[in-house]
Motif scaffolding. Sequence first.
Motif, mmCIF file in Angstrom:
data_model
loop_
_atom_site.group_PDB
_atom_site.id
_atom_site.type_symbol
_atom_site.label_atom_id
_atom_site.label_comp_id
_atom_site.label_asym_id
_atom_site.label_seq_id
_atom_site.Cartn_x
_atom_site.Cartn_y
_atom_site.Cartn_z
ATOM 1 N N SER A 81 0.720 -1.241 -0.196
ATOM 2 C CA SER A 81 -0.080 0.040 0.103
ATOM 3 C C SER A 81 0.971 1.334 0.027
ATOM 4 O O SER A 81 0.389 2.221 -0.305
ATOM 5 C CB SER A 81 -0.960 0.003 1.225
ATOM 6 O OG SER A 81 -0.130 -0.148 2.479
ATOM 7 N N GLN A 111 -2.966 2.091 5.310
ATOM 8 C CA GLN A 111 -3.020 1.610 3.814
ATOM 9 C C GLN A 111 -3.439 2.396 2.651
ATOM 10 O O GLN A 111 -3.456 2.112 1.682
ATOM 11 C CB GLN A 111 -3.970 0.118 3.922
ATOM 12 C CG GLN A 111 -3.403 -0.939 4.578
ATOM 13 C CD GLN A 111 -3.871 -0.736 6.125
ATOM 14 O OE1 GLN A 111 -4.807 -0.060 6.664
ATOM 15 N NE2 GLN A 111 -2.872 -1.064 6.820
ATOM 16 N N HIS A 162 -11.542 2.738 -0.795
ATOM 17 C CA HIS A 162 -10.269 2.201 -1.171
ATOM 18 C C HIS A 162 -9.898 2.401 -2.605
ATOM 19 O O HIS A 162 -8.836 2.349 -3.062
ATOM 20 C CB HIS A 162 -10.700 0.625 -0.889
ATOM 21 C CG HIS A 162 -10.173 0.316 0.787
ATOM 22 N ND1 HIS A 162 -9.176 0.129 1.234
ATOM 23 C CD2 HIS A 162 -11.495 0.449 1.379
ATOM 24 C CE1 HIS A 162 -9.489 -0.095 2.382
ATOM 25 N NE2 HIS A 162 -10.963 -0.105 2.537
#
Length: 258
Positions: free
Chosen positions: A60, A228, A244
């Motif tokens: 990440s 992340q 995300h």
Amino acid sequence: MPIARGIFDERGDMAAGAVVIADHQTAGRGRLDRGWEDVPGRGLLGSYILCGELLPEHPSTAVMLAGLAVLRAIGESCPRLADRVRLKWPNDVIAVEAGGPVKLAGVLVESIFAEQELRGVILGIGINVNQREEELPSVRGGGLPPSSLALMGHGGSLPHAGYAPVEREDLLVALCRTLDDLCAPGLRPSAGAVHARWQRALYGLGAAVTAHTADGAVRGRAVGTSAQGALRVQVGGEETVEIHSGEVIVNWEGGGEG
């Protein structure tokens, strides 16, 4: 990036630090299956192979490392822009202008796994360097207007603001050196330190955003990011949603920490 992937497939960890540069692309790739348009000889278009001892601590952090490296390289090559260049979640490099942000660069990350283990990362980085106003692509829906480093030369991205060409080779050297500092053993910061630097460089935290995801639109206020790299959006009260992937539109006039 396909050429860089071929080098990795052939050399494995021996490909660490290899760089593939294109003077012009006819099949440039961006996020969300978009293209990357350029004019021959105007931009810096490169794919950088991180593997072996240069492999990021966590997958990440790859996009974070790339964004931070571009910021620092631009600051070194164009000191006049250092205080105006920031990052936009998740992978754009922007310049903050009085009329609103403009896009200068983008990052595309390809992670290479073998039996669920990260073996390599290819950073695709495209920077608008010496494009003139008429050579820039049109604005995509929800996207930021593009500009180039040369057009930012005298304090703005409009034609009357001036045009100050930048040596692409100098920018390339600065970018490679910065990536080495961020990735080489004994020099690189921890994953936590990378995330902290990256989050501080993000422009628009605190602003109202609309995130278009596979599950629908999420509207709220950007309040930070996870370790992340997910964007945390407060949608009401204390509820926070982590984004995300997807397209995030920022209400730049709605305030923010940047």
